[in-house]
Scaffold this motif. Structure first.
Motif, PDB file in Angstrom:
ATOM      1  N   ILE A  96       0.797  -1.258  -0.043  1.00 51.38           N
ATOM      2  CA  ILE A  96       0.047  -0.039   0.178  1.00 51.38           C
ATOM      3  C   ILE A  96       0.927   1.249  -0.099  1.00 51.38           C
ATOM      4  N   VAL A  97       2.052   1.158   1.056  1.00 53.97           N
ATOM      5  CA  VAL A  97       2.743   2.322   0.926  1.00 53.97           C
ATOM      6  C   VAL A  97       3.424   2.741  -0.481  1.00 53.97           C
ATOM      7  N   ALA A  98       4.015   1.500  -1.017  1.00 52.88           N
ATOM      8  CA  ALA A  98       4.692   1.489  -2.551  1.00 52.88           C
ATOM      9  C   ALA A  98       3.761   2.089  -3.601  1.00 52.88           C
ATOM     10  N   GLN A  99       2.236   1.936  -3.569  1.00 55.29           N
ATOM     11  CA  GLN A  99       1.136   2.252  -4.429  1.00 55.29           C
ATOM     12  C   GLN A  99       1.320   3.981  -4.505  1.00 55.29           C
ATOM     13  N   ASN A 100       1.748   4.493  -3.404  1.00 49.90           N
ATOM     14  CA  ASN A 100       1.388   6.040  -3.321  1.00 49.90           C
ATOM     15  C   ASN A 100       2.145   6.571  -2.115  1.00 49.90           C
ATOM     16  N   ALA A 101       3.307   6.460  -2.121  1.00 49.35           N
ATOM     17  CA  ALA A 101       4.316   6.847  -0.881  1.00 49.35           C
ATOM     18  C   ALA A 101       3.777   8.319  -0.363  1.00 49.35           C
ATOM     19  N   GLU A 102       3.549   9.159  -1.340  1.00 50.20           N
ATOM     20  CA  GLU A 102       3.497  10.414  -1.040  1.00 50.20           C
ATOM     21  C   GLU A 102       2.012  10.763  -0.430  1.00 50.20           C
ATOM     22  N   LEU A 163       6.947  -0.347   9.928  1.00 51.34           N
ATOM     23  CA  LEU A 163       6.414  -0.400   8.547  1.00 51.34           C
ATOM     24  C   LEU A 163       5.664   1.205   8.078  1.00 51.34           C
ATOM     25  N   ASN A 164       5.442   2.089   9.007  1.00 52.59           N
ATOM     26  CA  ASN A 164       4.995   3.226   8.778  1.00 52.59           C
ATOM     27  C   ASN A 164       6.120   3.896   8.376  1.00 52.59           C
ATOM     28  N   TRP A 165       7.610   3.606   8.795  1.00 49.66           N
ATOM     29  CA  TRP A 165       8.660   4.758   8.221  1.00 49.66           C
ATOM     30  C   TRP A 165       9.118   4.223   6.917  1.00 49.66           C
ATOM     31  N   THR A 166       8.609   3.179   6.355  1.00 48.92           N
ATOM     32  CA  THR A 166       8.765   2.736   4.965  1.00 48.92           C
ATOM     33  C   THR A 166       8.366   3.938   4.050  1.00 48.92           C
ATOM     34  N   TRP A 169      11.376   6.351   3.191  1.00 49.41           N
ATOM     35  CA  TRP A 169      12.364   5.996   2.416  1.00 49.41           C
ATOM     36  C   TRP A 169      12.183   5.326   1.162  1.00 49.41           C
ATOM     37  N   TYR A 170      11.016   4.687   0.863  1.00 46.75           N
ATOM     38  CA  TYR A 170      10.680   4.249  -0.250  1.00 46.75           C
ATOM     39  C   TYR A 170      10.735   4.898  -1.361  1.00 46.75           C
ATOM     40  N   LYS A 171      11.495   4.597  -2.597  1.00 47.37           N
ATOM     41  CA  LYS A 171      11.523   5.198  -3.680  1.00 47.37           C
ATOM     42  C   LYS A 171      10.995   4.394  -5.035  1.00 47.37           C
ATOM     43  N   LYS A 172       9.977   5.112  -5.745  1.00 44.59           N
ATOM     44  CA  LYS A 172       9.202   4.295  -6.634  1.00 44.59           C
ATOM     45  C   LYS A 172      10.083   3.688  -7.843  1.00 44.59           C
ATOM     46  N   ASP A 173      10.890   4.611  -7.998  1.00 44.72           N
ATOM     47  CA  ASP A 173      11.992   4.391  -9.045  1.00 44.72           C
ATOM     48  C   ASP A 173      13.215   3.724  -8.826  1.00 44.72           C
ATOM     49  N   GLY A 178       8.307  -2.714  -4.349  1.00 46.09           N
ATOM     50  CA  GLY A 178       7.493  -2.692  -2.891  1.00 46.09           C
ATOM     51  C   GLY A 178       7.242  -4.114  -2.569  1.00 46.09           C
ATOM     52  N   GLU A 179       7.323  -5.111  -3.506  1.00 43.87           N
ATOM     53  CA  GLU A 179       6.977  -6.434  -3.143  1.00 43.87           C
ATOM     54  C   GLU A 179       8.454  -7.203  -2.401  1.00 43.87           C
TER      55      GLU A 179
END
Length: 196
Positions: A96-102, A163-166, A169-173, A178-179
């Protein structure tokens, strides 16, 4: 019918731009004029589509939390072991985070600007999600899958914090999907809570 579709499209654009602006400038730093300019409307025209800025924030935050709740209810009701259900929760949360981190960052940080009933609704939904994770971890302690020497509350809050901190720092590119990240976080957390 075309007018209704155009209204939905405009509302979707307003939500998208409000999310972007709340993420970049914060809720208090974003004006209705900023949102109107971003979607190409006059500020007064926004009110044909929304009640106000807090309504936008509520819709963004509540919609985000509802995704986590749907994931949680599916996991907690499953017949699998507590470890499998916790892995499913962790991987799903990261997905879910990776779908839209913003958007997720707005959900996680800007909810505090809600007031009254809106704030109470969101706080209750956040409590429900924590309760779902607590149920799964508690089940793991009860069945001996997880180390019962760990403190339940600390374990759950640490898990949620990681989990929430992800979203920070997660970058879509980035090089990892995300998986892949969800699988690695699940491995790290589950190795830490497993019983002997």
């Amino acid at each position: 019918m075309a007018r209704r579709a155009g209204t939905r499209q405009t509302r979707g654009s307003i939500l998208e731009e409000a999310t972007r602006l709340f993420g970049a400038q914060g809720y208090t730093g974003t004006t209705m004029r900023d949102i109107a300019n971003a979607v190409g409307l006059l500020p007064g025209s926004l009110y044909a589509h929304i009640d106000g800025k807090e309504t936008l924030l509520l819709e963004i935050v509540e919609g985000g939390i509802d995704k986590f709740l749907a994931l949680g209810y599916a996991a907690v009701a499953g017949p699998d072991s507590a470890e499998s259900r916790l892995r499913q929760l962790i991987k799903g949360h990261v997905a879910i985070v990776a779908q839209n981190a913003e958007r997720t960052l707005v959900v996680f940080h800007q909810w505090r600007y809600l007031t009254g009933e809106n704030l109470a609704r969101v706080v209750e939904k956040r409590r429900q999600y924590e309760a779902i994770i607590t149920t799964v971890v508690e089940d793991g302690f009860r069945t001996g899958l997880f180390n019962d020497k760990l403190d339940l509350k600390t374990s759950v809050l640490s898990l949620l914090g990681a989990l929430n901190w992800t979203a920070e720092w997660y970058k879509k590119d980035g090089p990892d999907t995300g998986e892949e990240i969800g699988e690695r976080i699940a491995d790290a957390i589950l190795l830490g809570v497993r019983g002997r």
